[in-house]
Design a protein around this motif. Structure first.
Motif, PDB file in Angstrom:
ATOM      1  N   ASN A 286       6.374   8.334  14.176  1.00  0.00           N
ATOM      2  CA  ASN A 286       6.081   6.893  14.163  1.00  0.00           C
ATOM      3  C   ASN A 286       4.596   6.574  14.302  1.00  0.00           C
ATOM      4  O   ASN A 286       4.212   5.629  14.998  1.00  0.00           O
ATOM      5  CB  ASN A 286       6.855   6.181  15.276  1.00  0.00           C
ATOM      6  CG  ASN A 286       8.349   6.219  15.045  1.00  0.00           C
ATOM      7  OD1 ASN A 286       8.807   6.100  13.917  1.00  0.00           O
ATOM      8  ND2 ASN A 286       9.103   6.416  16.112  1.00  0.00           N
ATOM      9  N   LEU A 287       3.746   7.377  13.647  1.00  0.00           N
ATOM     10  CA  LEU A 287       2.330   7.051  13.632  1.00  0.00           C
ATOM     11  C   LEU A 287       1.985   6.305  12.350  1.00  0.00           C
ATOM     12  O   LEU A 287       2.842   6.074  11.507  1.00  0.00           O
ATOM     13  CB  LEU A 287       1.505   8.345  13.741  1.00  0.00           C
ATOM     14  CG  LEU A 287       1.604   9.071  15.099  1.00  0.00           C
ATOM     15  CD1 LEU A 287       0.751  10.331  15.077  1.00  0.00           C
ATOM     16  CD2 LEU A 287       1.157   8.166  16.245  1.00  0.00           C
ATOM     17  N   LEU A 288       0.704   5.936  12.223  1.00  0.00           N
ATOM     18  CA  LEU A 288       0.288   5.187  11.046  1.00  0.00           C
ATOM     19  C   LEU A 288       0.428   6.026   9.776  1.00  0.00           C
ATOM     20  O   LEU A 288       0.537   7.249   9.804  1.00  0.00           O
ATOM     21  CB  LEU A 288      -1.177   4.762  11.216  1.00  0.00           C
ATOM     22  CG  LEU A 288      -1.472   3.813  12.391  1.00  0.00           C
ATOM     23  CD1 LEU A 288      -2.976   3.588  12.479  1.00  0.00           C
ATOM     24  CD2 LEU A 288      -0.759   2.496  12.219  1.00  0.00           C
ATOM     25  N   GLU A 289       0.390   5.331   8.672  1.00  0.00           N
ATOM     26  CA  GLU A 289       0.455   5.994   7.368  1.00  0.00           C
ATOM     27  C   GLU A 289      -0.956   6.062   6.773  1.00  0.00           C
ATOM     28  O   GLU A 289      -1.694   5.090   6.794  1.00  0.00           O
ATOM     29  CB  GLU A 289       1.367   5.206   6.435  1.00  0.00           C
ATOM     30  CG  GLU A 289       1.534   5.851   5.070  1.00  0.00           C
ATOM     31  CD  GLU A 289       2.417   5.017   4.155  1.00  0.00           C
ATOM     32  OE1 GLU A 289       2.832   5.527   3.098  1.00  0.00           O
ATOM     33  OE2 GLU A 289       2.671   3.839   4.488  1.00  0.00           O
ATOM     34  N   VAL A 290      -1.313   7.230   6.260  1.00  0.00           N
ATOM     35  CA  VAL A 290      -2.612   7.409   5.615  1.00  0.00           C
ATOM     36  C   VAL A 290      -2.507   6.950   4.164  1.00  0.00           C
ATOM     37  O   VAL A 290      -1.608   7.386   3.441  1.00  0.00           O
ATOM     38  CB  VAL A 290      -3.073   8.875   5.685  1.00  0.00           C
ATOM     39  CG1 VAL A 290      -4.393   9.051   4.936  1.00  0.00           C
ATOM     40  CG2 VAL A 290      -3.216   9.312   7.130  1.00  0.00           C
ATOM     41  N   ILE A 291      -3.416   6.069   3.756  1.00  0.00           N
ATOM     42  CA  ILE A 291      -3.388   5.525   2.401  1.00  0.00           C
ATOM     43  C   ILE A 291      -4.385   6.242   1.481  1.00  0.00           C
ATOM     44  O   ILE A 291      -4.082   6.527   0.315  1.00  0.00           O
ATOM     45  CB  ILE A 291      -3.694   4.014   2.420  1.00  0.00           C
ATOM     46  CG1 ILE A 291      -2.670   3.289   3.303  1.00  0.00           C
ATOM     47  CG2 ILE A 291      -3.670   3.433   1.008  1.00  0.00           C
ATOM     48  CD1 ILE A 291      -1.243   3.432   2.874  1.00  0.00           C
ATOM     49  N   ALA A 292      -5.543   6.563   2.019  1.00  0.00           N
ATOM     50  CA  ALA A 292      -6.579   7.183   1.174  1.00  0.00           C
ATOM     51  C   ALA A 292      -7.468   8.094   2.009  1.00  0.00           C
ATOM     52  O   ALA A 292      -7.699   7.847   3.196  1.00  0.00           O
ATOM     53  CB  ALA A 292      -7.423   6.116   0.501  1.00  0.00           C
ATOM     54  N   ILE A 293      -7.934   9.154   1.363  1.00  0.00           N
ATOM     55  CA  ILE A 293      -8.912  10.069   1.969  1.00  0.00           C
ATOM     56  C   ILE A 293     -10.037  10.279   0.965  1.00  0.00           C
ATOM     57  O   ILE A 293      -9.791  10.683  -0.181  1.00  0.00           O
ATOM     58  CB  ILE A 293      -8.268  11.426   2.343  1.00  0.00           C
ATOM     59  CG1 ILE A 293      -7.173  11.245   3.405  1.00  0.00           C
ATOM     60  CG2 ILE A 293      -9.333  12.398   2.863  1.00  0.00           C
ATOM     61  CD1 ILE A 293      -6.458  12.541   3.770  1.00  0.00           C
ATOM     62  N   ASP A 294     -11.238   9.954   1.393  1.00  0.00           N
ATOM     63  CA  ASP A 294     -12.437  10.150   0.569  1.00  0.00           C
ATOM     64  C   ASP A 294     -12.304   9.475  -0.807  1.00  0.00           C
ATOM     65  O   ASP A 294     -12.660  10.059  -1.841  1.00  0.00           O
ATOM     66  CB  ASP A 294     -12.710  11.656   0.410  1.00  0.00           C
ATOM     67  CG  ASP A 294     -14.140  11.927  -0.019  1.00  0.00           C
ATOM     68  OD1 ASP A 294     -15.011  11.088   0.285  1.00  0.00           O
ATOM     69  OD2 ASP A 294     -14.365  12.960  -0.665  1.00  0.00           O
TER      70      ASP A 294
ATOM     71  N   GLN B  13       2.290  14.843   2.203  1.00  0.00           N
ATOM     72  CA  GLN B  13       2.839  15.744   3.219  1.00  0.00           C
ATOM     73  C   GLN B  13       2.485  15.256   4.634  1.00  0.00           C
ATOM     74  O   GLN B  13       3.314  15.291   5.550  1.00  0.00           O
ATOM     75  CB  GLN B  13       2.303  17.165   3.004  1.00  0.00           C
ATOM     76  CG  GLN B  13       2.912  17.882   1.812  1.00  0.00           C
ATOM     77  CD  GLN B  13       2.416  19.307   1.706  1.00  0.00           C
ATOM     78  OE1 GLN B  13       1.260  19.612   2.064  1.00  0.00           O
ATOM     79  NE2 GLN B  13       3.257  20.200   1.215  1.00  0.00           N
ATOM     80  N   LEU B  14       1.227  14.813   4.785  1.00  0.00           N
ATOM     81  CA  LEU B  14       0.791  14.329   6.103  1.00  0.00           C
ATOM     82  C   LEU B  14       1.603  13.102   6.533  1.00  0.00           C
ATOM     83  O   LEU B  14       2.047  13.020   7.686  1.00  0.00           O
ATOM     84  CB  LEU B  14      -0.702  13.988   6.045  1.00  0.00           C
ATOM     85  CG  LEU B  14      -1.314  13.430   7.334  1.00  0.00           C
ATOM     86  CD1 LEU B  14      -1.192  14.443   8.467  1.00  0.00           C
ATOM     87  CD2 LEU B  14      -2.779  13.061   7.106  1.00  0.00           C
ATOM     88  N   ASN B  15       1.818  12.178   5.609  1.00  0.00           N
ATOM     89  CA  ASN B  15       2.587  10.974   5.946  1.00  0.00           C
ATOM     90  C   ASN B  15       4.031  11.293   6.297  1.00  0.00           C
ATOM     91  O   ASN B  15       4.655  10.619   7.132  1.00  0.00           O
ATOM     92  CB  ASN B  15       2.542   9.973   4.795  1.00  0.00           C
ATOM     93  CG  ASN B  15       1.195   9.274   4.681  1.00  0.00           C
ATOM     94  OD1 ASN B  15       0.480   9.173   5.657  1.00  0.00           O
ATOM     95  ND2 ASN B  15       0.852   8.811   3.484  1.00  0.00           N
ATOM     96  N   GLN B  16       4.567  12.316   5.657  1.00  0.00           N
ATOM     97  CA  GLN B  16       5.931  12.714   5.959  1.00  0.00           C
ATOM     98  C   GLN B  16       6.035  13.197   7.405  1.00  0.00           C
ATOM     99  O   GLN B  16       7.010  12.902   8.110  1.00  0.00           O
ATOM    100  CB  GLN B  16       6.379  13.820   4.997  1.00  0.00           C
ATOM    101  CG  GLN B  16       7.867  14.131   5.052  1.00  0.00           C
ATOM    102  CD  GLN B  16       8.726  12.960   4.569  1.00  0.00           C
ATOM    103  OE1 GLN B  16       8.281  12.182   3.726  1.00  0.00           O
ATOM    104  NE2 GLN B  16       9.931  12.839   5.109  1.00  0.00           N
TER     105      GLN B  16
END
Length: 311
Positions: free
Chosen positions: A80-88, A71-74
């Motif tokens: 046009n910000l970075l894409e989150v790959i992993a959290i914790d 949801q955050l990446n969407q």
């Protein structure tokens, strides 16, 4: 040639390196700012993220975390910000060393966040750059060759011009269209001659070319053939549209006619006195028997010594 190509390639490489460095620094700054914004967003959403918590003996939910990252990446994609790959430690894609990793510091613990790969140039980009470099080099080489060919051509023309000028022989040019005498080597030179001397001189040239050994004495009648040639040129003047009231009598005032011819030739041949023996009707010198032997014929003239325009 090689020197110019080396200089061009060197300058192009320096400019390309400066571009890469400037673009990389600017992109890294933008990525740092974007990471801070995303970390701030994640910090605000922490109460709603089902993360594992050892202090509270909570195992968390991997599916919930992946759903949150999606949801955050969407939302990030729209701005046009970075894409989150992993959290914790919970990732939606394989994590590699090229990805940016940072720590979100909270009062209770630090949470690792992995972002999409930092700015880099693809292989296709470098291929395009190399092709541009090659095409630019070919273009520069073509320009240099064209310049060298042009310089060589101009040099050859400059070298040949004096020789060509020396090889051009000056001959008298008679233009019936404007009734002038001149030289083929000087287009601006044009001495106007009246109808009678002009036609008589043309007839005299043609007659003497056909009869190089003839003697033309002023004390004798002008040959009929020469008179016919003069009348022929007079008729040609009328065909060219010159206003002529009366056909001149070419047998009268021969000395005056020859004097007018010589005067015009004096102006035409003022810088070419050596040509007078070809074109100049000789003057009589002395009296008595020597005058009777004098000939005003052009004994040295040939057909290719004269250029007649409008004939």
């Amino acid at each position: 040639m090689k020197k110019y190509i080396s200089i061009f390639c060197g300058v192009f490489s320096i400019l390309l390196a400066v571009f890469f460095m400037a673009n990389t620094v600017q992109t890294q700054q933008q990525e740092k700012l974007a990471q801070l914004q995303i970390l701030n967003r994640i910090a605000l959403d922490l109460p709603h993220i089902n993360l594992a918590n050892a202090f509270l003996s909570h195992s968390g939910s991997e599916d919930d975390i992946k759903h949150y990252i999606a949801q955050l990446n969407q939302q990030l994609k729209a701005i046009n910000l970075l894409e989150v790959i992993a959290i914790d430690g919970i990732s939606i894609k394989a994590v590699d060393a090229r990805m940016a990793t940072t720590q979100l510091v909270t009062p209770s613990r630090n949470i690792t966040v992995v972002f999409s790969q930092a700015h880099h140039y693809s292989a296709a980009f470098f291929i395009v750059v190399i092709l541009m470099d090659v095409l630019a080099s070919v273009f520069i080489v073509s320009l240099i060759r064209m310049r060298d060919i042009k310089i060589s051509t101009l040099s050859a023309v400059s070298e040949d011009s004096p020789e060509q000028a020396e090889n051009i022989v000056s001959i008298v040019r008679i233009d019936l269209n404007n009734k002038t005498l001149g030289l083929n080597t000087n287009q601006e030179l044009a001495i106007v001659l009246a109808n009678k001397p002009l036609c008589f001189y043309l007839a005299l040239i043609e007659f003497c070319v056909e009869h190089p050994d003839v003697t033309l004495n002023q004390n004798k009648d002008v040959p009929d053939e020469l008179i016919e040639l003069a009348n022929k040129y007079f008729y040609r003047l009328t065909q060219l549209g010159h206003t002529i009231r009366k056909r001149p009598n070419f047998t009268n005032s021969l000395e005056k006619t020859l004097s007018e011819i010589r005067a015009a030739l004096d102006e035409v041949l003022i810088e070419h006195s050596q040509l007078k023996e070809i074109y100049y009707p000789p003057k009589a010198h002395g009296e008595g028997s020597r005058s009777r032997l004098h000939s005003y014929g052009l004994s040295n003239i040939k057909a290719d010594d004269i250029e007649v325009i409008g004939k």
